[in-house]
Design a protein around this motif. Structure first.
Motif, PDB file in Angstrom:
ATOM      1  N   ILE A   8      60.463 -55.847  -6.216  1.00  0.00           N
ATOM      2  CA  ILE A   8      61.436 -56.326  -6.537  1.00  0.00           C
ATOM      3  C   ILE A   8      60.921 -57.892  -4.480  1.00  0.00           C
ATOM      4  O   ILE A   8      62.371 -58.619  -5.305  1.00  0.00           O
ATOM      5  N   GLY A   9      59.650 -57.755  -4.917  1.00  0.00           N
ATOM      6  CA  GLY A   9      59.338 -60.078  -3.875  1.00  0.00           C
ATOM      7  C   GLY A   9      59.047 -59.471  -2.143  1.00  0.00           C
ATOM      8  O   GLY A   9      58.373 -58.546  -2.635  1.00  0.00           O
ATOM      9  N   TRP A  69      64.440 -60.303  -8.419  1.00  0.00           N
ATOM     10  CA  TRP A  69      63.968 -59.840  -9.194  1.00  0.00           C
ATOM     11  C   TRP A  69      63.176 -59.486 -10.753  1.00  0.00           C
ATOM     12  O   TRP A  69      64.724 -59.538 -11.315  1.00  0.00           O
TER      13      TRP A  69
END
Length: 173
Positions: free
Chosen positions: A24-25, A77
């Protein structure tokens, strides 16, 4: 009886969510992801961020509501990467109970009150069994006799959405 459990359900859930954090970063999205996933599995009829905030942070509902709104609304994301990670983590567990026996294509409807959420229109809503205001998503799942796993998911856009370029632009579609 005789069922092996590797850790508590809480520890398995935590490991599952931690597995998703990597796709998700930024690390600052990890806690909102945990809170959002927790809100999804908690009891409650509505799974929008407002009731989820009340369940996941009852002492600071307003701040939690804002945090979850930002997490969902600014989620930059890749859905495909998240689904790929879920497949990588879950498919081996499903496979322990036998081979994949079916591919299931299904639609899921979400009744909605307003008209501003992407894809909301007056259309057949399977959940209500009649035509009403709702969003519809189409999913592809794989399954065996033990479990099923969604592997692809797309929001259906009715013609009144696809024919309205200004509405699509405003919604970021």
């Amino acid at each position: 009886m005789g069922r092996r459990v590797s850790g508590s359900s809480e520890s398995r859930f935590s490991a599952y969510v931690e597995g998703l954090v990597g796709v998700i970063g930024h690390a600052d999205r990890a806690q909102p992801l945990r809170d959002y996933c927790t809100g999804l599995i908690m009891p409650g009829e509505r799974k929008s961020v407002e009731p989820m905030a009340a369940v996941t942070a009852p002492a600071r509902v307003a701040a939690q509501h804002q945090s979850l709104l930002h997490f969902v609304g600014e989620g930059h994301w890749s859905d495909e990467q998240v689904l790929a990670k879920v497949r990588k983590m879950v498919l081996p567990r499903i496979g322990q109970h036998g081979p994949i026996e079916a591919w299931i294509i299904d639609d899921t409807s979400f009744p909605k009150k307003g008209r501003h959420s992407v894809g909301v229109a007056r259309q057949y809503c399977g959940r209500l069994g009649k035509e009403d205001n709702c969003q519809v998503a189409v999913s592809l799942s794989i399954a065996n006799h033990h479990a099923s796993l969604p592997v692809a998911y797309r929001l259906y856009l009715p013609q009144e959405w696809t024919n309205d370029s200004e509405r699509l632009r405003k919604a970021g579609v």
